[in-house]
Design a protein around this motif. Structure first.
Motif, PDB file in Angstrom:
ATOM      1  N   VAL A 246       0.823  -1.206   0.000  1.00 12.58           N
ATOM      2  CA  VAL A 246       0.000   0.000   0.000  1.00 12.58           C
ATOM      3  C   VAL A 246       0.860   1.261   0.000  1.00 12.58           C
ATOM      4  O   VAL A 246       0.457   2.303  -0.531  1.00 12.58           O
ATOM      5  CB  VAL A 246      -0.968  -0.024   1.202  1.00 12.58           C
ATOM      6  N   ALA A 247       2.060   1.195   0.577  1.00 11.07           N
ATOM      7  CA  ALA A 247       2.938   2.365   0.565  1.00 11.07           C
ATOM      8  C   ALA A 247       3.376   2.723  -0.848  1.00 11.07           C
ATOM      9  O   ALA A 247       3.445   3.912  -1.206  1.00 11.07           O
ATOM     10  CB  ALA A 247       4.167   2.108   1.442  1.00 11.07           C
ATOM     11  N   TYR A 248       3.655   1.715  -1.662  1.00 11.34           N
ATOM     12  CA  TYR A 248       4.015   1.989  -3.056  1.00 11.34           C
ATOM     13  C   TYR A 248       2.814   2.505  -3.848  1.00 11.34           C
ATOM     14  O   TYR A 248       2.973   3.334  -4.751  1.00 11.34           O
ATOM     15  CB  TYR A 248       4.569   0.717  -3.701  1.00 11.34           C
ATOM     16  N   LEU A 249       1.623   2.026  -3.517  1.00  9.89           N
ATOM     17  CA  LEU A 249       0.422   2.538  -4.174  1.00  9.89           C
ATOM     18  C   LEU A 249       0.208   4.011  -3.817  1.00  9.89           C
ATOM     19  O   LEU A 249      -0.202   4.816  -4.660  1.00  9.89           O
ATOM     20  CB  LEU A 249      -0.791   1.699  -3.754  1.00  9.89           C
ATOM     21  N   PHE A 250       0.510   4.358  -2.581  1.00 13.66           N
ATOM     22  CA  PHE A 250       0.411   5.753  -2.158  1.00 13.66           C
ATOM     23  C   PHE A 250       1.421   6.632  -2.892  1.00 13.66           C
ATOM     24  O   PHE A 250       1.095   7.745  -3.338  1.00 13.66           O
ATOM     25  CB  PHE A 250       0.632   5.830  -0.643  1.00 13.66           C
ATOM     26  N   SER A 251       2.645   6.146  -3.040  1.00 12.21           N
ATOM     27  CA  SER A 251       3.654   6.909  -3.778  1.00 12.21           C
ATOM     28  C   SER A 251       3.270   7.037  -5.254  1.00 12.21           C
ATOM     29  O   SER A 251       3.522   8.079  -5.880  1.00 12.21           O
ATOM     30  CB  SER A 251       5.022   6.236  -3.649  1.00 12.21           C
ATOM     31  N   LEU A 252       2.626   6.012  -5.814  1.00 12.14           N
ATOM     32  CA  LEU A 252       2.159   6.091  -7.196  1.00 12.14           C
ATOM     33  C   LEU A 252       1.076   7.156  -7.342  1.00 12.14           C
ATOM     34  O   LEU A 252       1.049   7.904  -8.335  1.00 12.14           O
ATOM     35  CB  LEU A 252       1.628   4.729  -7.638  1.00 12.14           C
ATOM     36  N   ALA A 253       0.184   7.263  -6.359  1.00 10.20           N
ATOM     37  CA  ALA A 253      -0.846   8.306  -6.395  1.00 10.20           C
ATOM     38  C   ALA A 253      -0.220   9.696  -6.330  1.00 10.20           C
ATOM     39  O   ALA A 253      -0.658  10.624  -7.027  1.00 10.20           O
ATOM     40  CB  ALA A 253      -1.822   8.101  -5.237  1.00 10.20           C
ATOM     41  N   LEU A 254       0.805   9.856  -5.507  1.00 13.57           N
ATOM     42  CA  LEU A 254       1.495  11.151  -5.433  1.00 13.57           C
ATOM     43  C   LEU A 254       2.170  11.491  -6.754  1.00 13.57           C
ATOM     44  O   LEU A 254       2.127  12.642  -7.214  1.00 13.57           O
ATOM     45  CB  LEU A 254       2.515  11.124  -4.301  1.00 13.57           C
TER      46      LEU A 254
END
Length: 500
Positions: free
Chosen positions: A315-323
Motif C-alpha cells: 500500500v505504501a508503493y500505491l500511495f507513492s504512485l498516487a502522489l
C-alpha cells in the motif's frame, strides 16, 4: 510500511457496529475538510459589513484549518486521557458554539476567535478520534473503510457550499452562521456512537485510546503506559513521542510535509487560473465541481483496490504512485489554456487527489500499528499544519509578484513528485534493511505492527509447572562463577574406569 492483513484469530469485528462508526466517521471527515472551505461563501458579505479586504477575511478559514491540523498532539493527549467518545462530544459542542458566537461578532478579531479558533478546535477534536475508532473496528476491510470515510470530504464540500449560499441569500451571514452552528451539533451525535469495540480482542485492540482510563489493563504497552518509576506505580504515556524514532514513521512524516507543500495549491488557484485564461466565471466555477465528482468516486474505489490481498502489503508503493500521478498532472497541465484541457486536468487531478486522500491514513496505520496511531496521527497533523501554512500562502504571493500561474503549477507539481519519489525509495530502503538485518529469536515472522507479535505471543499456551522448574536452575548458572568449574570437573572421573 505496507503491512498485510491480520494474522490472528481474534481482532476487530470488521463489520457490525463498525458500519455505524464508519458512517459517523464519514460525516466527521466531511465537516472537518468541507466546512473551512464552505465558509468562504460568506466572505463577500463579511468584507462589506466589516470593511475589510479579502486577505483579512480569508484568515477565518486559515485559522480554522490551522487549528484542525496544528492541534493534533493536543487531541492525541485528550483521547488517551479521557477516551474517544467524551472528546468528540466536547468537540461537537465547541464547533457549534464557535459558529453560534460568530453570528454575534462585531469585529473581525471576534470572528477569528470564534469561527476560527473555537470551531477549528472542535472539528479537530472530532476528526482524529473518529479515525482512531475506525482503526479499532476494521482490520481486514480497513482500506475500504478508510476510502469510504475519506469520501465524506468531497461529498460535504459539494453540499455545504450550495447550502451556505442559500442560507446567505435568505438569512444573511449572521443567520447562516447560526444555522450552521446548529448543523455542527451532528458531530455530537457522531461522537455518541463511538463505543469501544466488543468481543475478546487483544488488549491493545480492545481498550486502546477509546476506553475510560480505568478500563485499560496494566500491561498495555506503547499507548497508555510508560516505564514504571521507582515507587512501582505506572505512569500513563499521554503522547508517545518515541514513535518519531521509527524509520517508517519518519519516512511518512517527511512525505506528508513535502506533499502538503504543493498538493492543495492547484485546487486553490484553479478558478482564478481559468478566469485568467479567458474562461467564463460560471464555467470556471464548475471546474471545482468536476474535481469533487471525480473525487467522490475515486476515494472508495481506491480503498477497495488497496484492500485486495495482493496489493495491501504494497500500500505504501500505491500511495507513492498516487502522489506521482498527482504531481505529473500538475506539471503536464501548467500550460493548459483551453476549457477542454482544463476539464481533462480536473478529471486527472480529481482521480489522483482522491487516491491520495483514500490512502494517506491507511499507510500510517499500517506503518505504526493501531496502538501507536493516535500519537502518530497527532504528530503528523502538526507537521502538515506547518506545510499548509507555508505552501498555499507562498504560492499566492508568487502569483501576485509574477502575475503568472505556470510557475506555480510547476513548483507544486515538483513538490508532490518529490514526495512520491521519496516515499517509494525510502520505503524500499527500509524494507531492504529489515530483510538484511538478522532476525532475533523472538522477532522472526514479525510484522511491522508490534501488536501482531504481541498477539501471537499471547495466543501460545502458558508454560507448565514442569517446564518452569526445569528452566529455573539454568538462569543463575551463567551468573554464578563457582558453579562452572564444578560442572567441568564432574566428567573427569569418567575416563578413569575406562583406562583401568
Amino acid at each position: 510500511m505496507g503491512a498485510g492483513g491480520p494474522r490472528r484469530g481474534a481482532g476487530p469485528p470488521d463489520g457490525g457496529w463498525g458500519w455505524v462508526v464508519l458512517g459517523a466517521c464519514f460525516m466527521v471527515t466531511g465537516f472537518a475538510y468541507g466546512f473551512p472551505k464552505a465558509v468562504s461563501v460568506f466572505f463577500r458579505a463579511l468584507m462589506r459589513d466589516f470593511g475589510a479586504g479579502y486577505s483579512d477575511t480569508a484568515w477565518v478559514s486559515s485559522i480554522m484549518l490551522a487549528m484542525l491540523y496544528g492541534t493534533g498532539p493536543v487531541s492525541s493527549i485528550l483521547v488517551t486521557r479521557f477516551g474517544c467518545r467524551p472528546v468528540m462530544l466536547v468537540g461537537g459542542l465547541l464547533a457549534s458554539a464557535g459558529m453560534v458566537l460568530a453570528s454575534f461578532a462585531t469585529r473581525l478579531l471576534e470572528l477569528y476567535l470564534t469561527a476560527g479558533v473555537l470551531t477549528g478546535l472542535g472539528l479537530a477534536l472530532n476528526f482524529q478520534p473518529s479515525l482512531i475508532m475506525l482503526g479499532l473496528y476494521f482490520d481486514r476491510r480497513r482500506p475500504l473503510a478508510n476510502g469510504l470515510a475519506a469520501a465524506g470530504s468531497p461529498v460535504f464540500l459539494s453540499a455545504l457550499s450550495p447550502l451556505g449560499q442559500q442560507l446567505l441569500e435568505r438569512f444573511g451571514w449572521r443567520g447562516g452562521f447560526l444555522l450552521l452552528g446548529g448543523l455542527l451539533l451532528h458531530c455530537c451525535a457522531c461522537g455518541a456512537v463511538m463505543r469501544p469495540p466488543p468481543g475478546p480482542g487483544p488488549p491493545l485492540r480492545r481498550g486502546s485510546a477509546c476506553e475510560a482510563p480505568g478500563e485499560a489493563d496494566a500491561d498495555r504497552k506503547g499507548l497508555r503506559l510508560s516505564a514504571a518509576p521507582p515507587g512501582g506505580k505506572t505512569r500513563r504515556r499521554l503522547l508517545d513521542v518515541t514513535v518519531c524514532a521509527d524509520r517508517t514513521f519518519a519516512v511518512y512524516a517527511v512525505t506528508k510535509f513535502l506533499m502538503a507543500l504543493g498538493l492543495f495549491v492547484p485546487a486553490i488557484l484553479l478558478v482564478n487560473y481559468a478566469k485568467d485564461a479567458g474562461v467564463p466565471d460560471a464555467d470556471a466555477a464548475f471546474l471545482l465541481s468536476i474535481v469533487g465528482f471525480v473525487d467522490i468516486v475515486a476515494r472508495p474505489a481506491c480503498g477497495a483496490l488497496a484492500g485486495l490481498a495482493r496489493l495491501r502489503p504494497h500500500v505504501a508503493y500505491l500511495f507513492s504512485l498516487a502522489l506521482l500521478a498527482n504531481g505529473i498532472t500538475d506539471l503536464s497541465s501548467a500550460r493548459a489554456r483551453s476549457y477542454g484541457a482544463l476539464v481533462a486536468f480536473c478529471v486527472a487531478f480529481g482521480l489522483s487527489y482522491g487516491m491520495v486522500g483514500a490512502l494517506q491514513f491507511e499507510v500510517l496505520m499500517a506503518a505504526v500499528g493501531s496502538h501507536r496511531f493516535p500519537s502518530a496521527l497527532g504528530l503528523v497533523l502538526l507537521i502538515e499544519a506547518v506545510a499548509v501554512l507555508i505552501g498555499p500562502p507562498s504560492a499566492g504571493r508568487l502569483v501576485d509578484m509574477l502575475k503568472n500561474y505556470e510557475i506555480i503549477f510547476y513548483l507544486a507539481g515538483s513538490e508532490v513528485v518529490l514526495a512520491g519519489v521519496f516515499m517509494a525509495v525510502a520505503t524500499n530502503c527500509c524494507l531492504r534493511h529489515s530483510r538484511d538485518s538478522p532476525p532475533s529469536p523472538g522477532s522472526q515472522g514479525e510484522a511491522s505492527d508490534n501488536e501482531d507479535a504481541e498477539a501471537e505471543g499471547d495466543s501460545e499456551p502458558p508454560p507448565t509447572q514442569e517446564s518452569s522448574d526445569v528452566e529455573a536452575p539454568e538462569v543463575p548458572s551463567p551468573v554464578a562463577g563457582p558453579s562452572e568449574p564444578q560442572v567441568e570437573a564432574e566428567p573427569e572421573p569418567g575416563p578413569a574406569p575406562k583406562s583401568g
